[in-house]
Scaffold this active site. Structure first.
Site, short mmCIF file in Angstrom:
data_model
loop_
_atom_site.label_atom_id
_atom_site.label_comp_id
_atom_site.label_asym_id
_atom_site.label_seq_id
_atom_site.Cartn_x
_atom_site.Cartn_y
_atom_site.Cartn_z
N SER A 1 0.81 -1.22 0.00
CA SER A 1 0.00 0.00 0.00
C SER A 1 0.84 1.26 0.00
O SER A 1 0.31 2.36 -0.03
CB SER A 1 -0.92 0.00 1.22
OG SER A 1 -0.19 0.19 2.41
N THR B 1 -2.13 3.00 3.32
CA THR B 1 -1.37 4.24 3.42
C THR B 1 -0.66 4.17 4.76
O THR B 1 -1.10 3.42 5.63
CB THR B 1 -2.34 5.45 3.43
OG1 THR B 1 -3.06 5.48 2.21
CG2 THR B 1 -1.64 6.78 3.64
N THR C 1 1.79 7.00 0.44
CA THR C 1 0.92 5.93 -0.06
C THR C 1 1.15 5.65 -1.53
O THR C 1 1.69 6.51 -2.25
CB THR C 1 -0.57 6.34 0.13
OG1 THR C 1 -1.42 5.23 -0.16
CG2 THR C 1 -0.95 7.48 -0.82
N ARG D 1 -4.86 9.79 -10.87
CA ARG D 1 -5.72 10.02 -9.69
C ARG D 1 -4.83 10.35 -8.49
O ARG D 1 -3.83 9.69 -8.21
CB ARG D 1 -6.54 8.76 -9.40
CG ARG D 1 -7.42 8.83 -8.14
CD ARG D 1 -6.74 8.26 -6.91
NE ARG D 1 -7.63 8.19 -5.75
CZ ARG D 1 -7.25 7.86 -4.52
NH1 ARG D 1 -6.00 7.54 -4.28
NH2 ARG D 1 -8.11 7.82 -3.54
N THR E 1 -5.88 7.63 6.77
CA THR E 1 -5.78 6.55 5.79
C THR E 1 -7.21 6.20 5.38
O THR E 1 -8.17 6.55 6.08
CB THR E 1 -5.09 5.30 6.36
OG1 THR E 1 -5.85 4.80 7.47
CG2 THR E 1 -3.68 5.61 6.82
N GLY E 2 -7.34 5.49 4.27
CA GLY E 2 -8.68 5.13 3.80
C GLY E 2 -9.07 5.92 2.57
O GLY E 2 -8.22 6.49 1.89
N1 GLY Z 1 -5.85 7.59 1.59
C1 GLY Z 1 -5.08 7.19 0.48
C2 GLY Z 1 -5.74 7.43 -0.80
O1 GLY Z 1 -6.95 7.55 -0.89
O2 GLY Z 1 -5.04 7.50 -1.80
#
Ligand code: GLY
Length: 363
Positions: free
Chosen positions: A83, A214, A232, A242, A265-266
């Site tokens: 990740s 992340t 991340t 993105r 994170t998330g």
């Molecule tokens: N929180 C990491 C992402 O959405 O890229």
């Protein structure tokens, strides 16, 4: 008219009322120092080694940002963490694109890179953006060229494992293309694992299928100085280009040396829309504990989540977001939308995982 000097004097006075003492040599500035605090580092659940290293560096007198970066470098360089950094899961085209931001509380510094290709440690490049440019965020080819100019080797970040998972994902994407899954192949293709067997990597997934992890790490030292870093590889199989919340100052990370530090994170899109890291820090400025501030910011995400495809049958978000926070006094906390998340903390010689507070029980 209030001059900058008047303003700074006034805010320094407010600090004194809070039991803070002026920093020697900075009289007239709001830079205020609390009485000694116990150094603490908090991070996402994949950050046990990171918080341990961070505190080690801080205890040796190292700078708070250097410490947190040394902590997350362990995870960025780890090929088995899919990740973050090297070995991170790639985008739709099979290319690893990394995001990171850093904030240095004492100097009010910030730096970030997004969609960076070819560098295992985007957090170090983010720090160089802060230190060696008057910009905050560099992206894509510009970030890569900057990294090259600063001496970073440009390397292939795909490991055999992350490439294999991308090949599997591509084969399962559609039954109307020419890629074969092992089940379809009659020529002895093997080796695909089901996504469900990837365990922890799915903890932060935002639709239960696409892994998304992340690392965020925040630290306060004995002087009450704060720093933070978030890094991340972002959402697996993302549309090229993105960018999530991690490199967005105020979203995936925010540090105010007068108040505290927070990161996430998330599902990054939800954190960006609610300016998550900044929201948590502002809640702490208003007097909330780190844990309550994290929960309050998560409630904002719930309010902002109205898209039917992002809701479960009970109208709750169908994805995960976690916040981690620390304040200038050394208090810390973590919270997640759903029960079951944990965060890493290192304090007083003890490094451990703690349960995150949460908004909803899982079904
Ligand atoms: N929180 C990491 C992402 O959405 O890229």
């Amino acid at each position: 008219m209030t001059t900058r000097r008047d303003f700074l004097r006034a805010t320094a006075g407010a600090g004194a009322a809070l039991g803070m003492v002026p920093v020697k040599g900075l009289e007239g500035f709001p830079a205020v120092r609390l009485q000694r605090v116990t150094p603490v580092a908090v991070a996402s659940g994949n950050g046990l080694a990171a918080v341990s290293r961070t505190i080690e560096v801080v205890q040796q007198g190292g700078d708070t940002l250097d410490a947190a970066i040394q902590g997350v470098n362990i995870v960025e360089r780890d090929p088995d963490d899919t990740s973050v950094g090297y070995g991170g899961l790639p985008n739709l085209d099979g290319v690893v694109q990394l995001d990171s931001s850093v904030m240095h509380g004492p100097t009010r510094g910030a730096g970030a890179v997004a969609s960076l290709e070819g560098v295992k440690t985007p957090s170090l490049v983010a720090r160089d953006v802060m230190r060696y440019t008057n910009h905050v965020l560099l992206v894509g080819p510009g970030a890569k060229e900057f990294a090259r100019s600063m001496g970073y080797p440009i390397e292939n970040l795909l490991t055999e494992e992350s490439r294999r998972r991308w090949v599997e994902w591509r084969a399962r994407l559609s039954d109307r293309d020419d890629y074969l899954t092992p089940e379809q192949s009659i020529h002895g293709a093997t080796g695909f694992r089901s996504e469900a067997s990837y365990g922890d990597a799915l903890l932060d997934s935002h639709d239960g299928v696409r892994p998304q992890g992340t690392i965020n790490c925040n630290v306060v030292n004995a002087d009450g100085d704060l720093s933070g870093v978030t890094t991340t590889s972002g959402l697996a199989w993302k549309i090229p280009g993105r960018v999530g919340d991690s490199p967005i100052v105020g979203a995936g990370l925010y540090v105010d040396n007068d108040v505290g530090a927070a990161g996430s994170t998330g599902r990054g899109e939800s954190v960006i829309k609610t300016v998550g890291g900044h929201t948590v820090v502002e809640m702490m400025r208003g007097g909330m504990s780190p844990t309550d501030a994290c929960l309050e910011a998560l409630k904002r995400i719930v309010t902002f989540t109205v898209e039917p495809y992002l809701l479960d049958e009970e109208g709750r978000p169908n994805f995960g977001v976690n916040y981690y926070a620390i304040n200038k006094k050394g208090e810390f906390g973590g919270a997640a939308i759903f029960a079951g998340a944990r965060f890493a903390v290192s304090v007083d010689g003890d490094t451990r995982l703690e349960d995150s507070a949460y908004l909803f029980e899982r079904d």
